[in-house]
Design a protein around this motif. Sequence first.
Motif, PDB file in Angstrom:
ATOM      1  N   ARG A 692      87.465 -67.126  14.540  1.00 14.39           N
ATOM      2  CA  ARG A 692      88.118 -67.742  13.399  1.00 14.39           C
ATOM      3  C   ARG A 692      89.539 -67.245  13.270  1.00 14.39           C
TER       4      ARG A 692
ATOM      5  N   THR B  37      84.073 -77.189  13.001  1.00 15.13           N
ATOM      6  CA  THR B  37      83.791 -75.770  12.804  1.00 15.13           C
ATOM      7  C   THR B  37      84.569 -75.331  11.574  1.00 15.13           C
ATOM      8  N   THR B  40      90.144 -72.006   8.532  1.00 12.07           N
ATOM      9  CA  THR B  40      90.744 -71.004   7.668  1.00 12.07           C
ATOM     10  C   THR B  40      91.728 -71.712   6.737  1.00 12.07           C
ATOM     11  N   MET B  53      92.376 -74.286  12.569  1.00  9.44           N
ATOM     12  CA  MET B  53      91.247 -74.067  13.442  1.00  9.44           C
ATOM     13  C   MET B  53      91.765 -73.523  14.764  1.00  9.44           C
ATOM     14  N   ASN B  54      90.900 -72.789  15.455  1.00 10.20           N
ATOM     15  CA  ASN B  54      91.266 -72.239  16.751  1.00 10.20           C
ATOM     16  C   ASN B  54      90.850 -73.212  17.844  1.00 10.20           C
TER      17      ASN B  54
END
Lengths: 727, 153
Positions: A692, B37, B40, B53-54
């Motif tokens: 994250r 997903t 943040t 998101m990553n």
Amino acid sequence: MTARNAIRDTFFEECEELLEALVEGLAQMAVGAGDGETLNAVFRAVHSVKGGAGAFALEALVGFAHRFETVLDGIRAGRIALTPEVMHTLLRSADHLAEQVEAARDDRAIAPEVTAGFLANLYAILGEDAPEEPDGAGDDPCFGFAAVALDLGPLGAGAGLGADGAGFGVGSSVGPGAEVIGFPGPGPREAAPGWRVRFRPLPALYAHGHDPAALFAALADLGPVTVTLDLSDLPPWEGFDPAGAWLAWTIRLAGAVPEAAVREVFDFVQGLCLLDIAPDDPPAGPPAEPAAAPPLAPPPRREARAPEDDPAAGPKPTLRVDLDRVDRLINAVGELIINQAMIEQSVLDLTLSSEAEVIGHVEGYRLLARDLQEAVMAIRAQPVKPLFQRMSRILREAAEATGKQARLVTLGEATEVDKTVIERLADPLTHMIRNAVDHGLEPPAARLAAGKPAEGTLRLSAAHRSGSVILSLRDDGAGLDRARIRAKALARGLISPEADLTEAEIDNLLFLPGFSTAEKVSNLSGRGVGLDVVKNAVTALGGRVAIASVPGEGTEFTISLPLTLAVMDGMVISVAGRTMVIPVASVIETLRPDPADLHGLGPQDRVLSIRGRFLPVIDVAQGLGLPARRNAAQDGAEGPPLLLLVETESQSHCALVVDEVHDQRQVVIKGLEANYGAIPGVAAATVLGDGRIALILDAEALTAQRPPADPAARPPFPNAGVSHASP
Amino acid sequence: MQALDPARQDAEFVTFFAGGQSFSLDITHVREIRRWTAVTPLPHAPQEVLGVMNLRGSVIPIYDLAARFGLGPTPENPRNVVVVAMIGPQTVGLLVEAVSEILSVDRAQVQDTPDIRADSTRQSITGVIPLQDGMTRVIDLAAVIQPRGRQAA
């Protein structure tokens, strides 16, 4: 990209290295540390630039490099003495050569008269050598410096030669090294036996009102004379002292004249000149040597040529790699680190027994990944030396433009910094150097009056200190005039009249946008864009800049920067239930204060009392516009908040309210700007072990959000807030 | 994902549902489609920016397409997907309820946006394509993600 372009790029890359070697060699020579090999290296550098430039038909560059090379060859052969003046010309010529290379690379043109000015200085050194080499001079339009013959016809006739004799003109340029002045005498020129008179007036000769022309005319009365003017000692026009004696002549007198008769001509100037009268060689004899003995002539050291691939002195083998490839590698390694952390986390989550093999493997993986990361980061690291060398050039230009004398002392040139950091430091450093010369150093007269050497010294140093790079620029000038800075800030409305500022606060006013103490706008600095530009550039690199000054002794600017832009030591914290990272560098200490040390100030603000000082308390969640988990009213019930004491440029110290501090670790910095944009209070993002994203806080911006941003302008009472209900 | 049609007289659009309406995006913008997903959240962000998101090491912002078009926030659902799209150097993700199909149409079939009252919607749509069971709205990616929306928060 065509093959030719690729070769061209390679040429300019090589030029960078060659110019670096050139500047380095010259710097050694300037302090007297160079030997024959240094000179050879310098010569080779110029020669290689010339060779490469020739392949790309960069004529102006070739022409200039050729003349430069000729001078260096003269020095190598001992024909030209390495006086401080010659050294200065060499340094400036190297500067100009670099400028020409840059111009050629960027397809810019340099005004021919600029090049001509530098060429003129080189010709001046070459003295009589210049006309011997028409090859370089003939084919280039920049080379307008063929010997100028002065027509002094009336002198030869002998009639108008009395007290009203024509003064000696020197032509409009100092270009040629020697000017041949013909004196057609009464007799036939082919008279073989004769005298060669070397004549070099001292300043006293002119002071006594003597005129060389009258002497030549008197000689001309004895027989046909040929007068050769030697301009080799003529200094560059800037700093030219018109009262000095710079000229020397060689007079060839044909005809059988008794030596006494020749000497008689110079009777009245005995002791006022250097005189050498000798029987003349056959007319085709070599041209006159410069009359003055070379004061600092280095012994010709041609024998001292070390083999070029001397393993001790030679550079280490290097590989030229496209920066993109390196960046790709760095990105991949960054991902590897994240991936490693994720695997480590997953293994931990399995709650295996501590003997499990996989735990050992994961640990090994972690160490390998760190090693790999360090090795890859080292690829991007470069010594600051080329940057510093550029700065010595900036200094010379700045000194010339302001008429001040300055030298640059550099320390820690081998300090390695991320290449991007080096590139982005060039502008702020240039600005600081100019600023230091323009505003920091006093004019030579004022320096002498203050008991300092006329030449100012700037010390530029680089060093690694606990994970940061510290660059400092110190001048030995007058120091900051704080009264004037204050007055100026007041006039600009940057501070209120009753503001009680410490010295450090006054110094920091210099970094405010639009602040400039220059009384008048100069070419060099003082265009209203001031040190705030430096500060912004440094802040953008994640660094800070500080200033310190002692009146009469000088000013020092210190820039501290992170070692690399890609990785940072971060403290993992949580704020409003979210995981975030704050740079460890900005955190001074972590504390949970005694509730008695927290004092309300105004309806919503609080201050922390610590070691006799009151520091503003800033709620990070509130600063980011997040719903705060706790507020001031609940503190009593939940205990005091956890505070991070941070140091920033704008607010010297400040306490940030956070929920928890978890960990301290290296984080890979990921920019937010590319895909999204800048967020106030957030510097960047990073990827945590679980994949994250955590935001990296910008302590500077968080504290600066508090109105008013400038501590100096803070009113005695904070503004009453209206947006939040008071408890 | 299908390769580009080499003939090029046709244009291809990825169609998806957001806020119960059909939207589509020129396939040349679409890089991949990912499972949703957790993101943040970003401070000071408008409502439609869910967070970042990553994406294999890149930090990409995720926009809630329904919220962006004023259709209310997309309800949480494990079937929600993120359309990863590129525009110029920027990579962004669009949260949608479902991707339905890849539509191959003649460019001439793309009609101008009807003159509706909601300016912000009209400015974020380049046109509409009629479908058998209604129509799909071709979104203007640049307009959807432009910073104006951020300040409007």
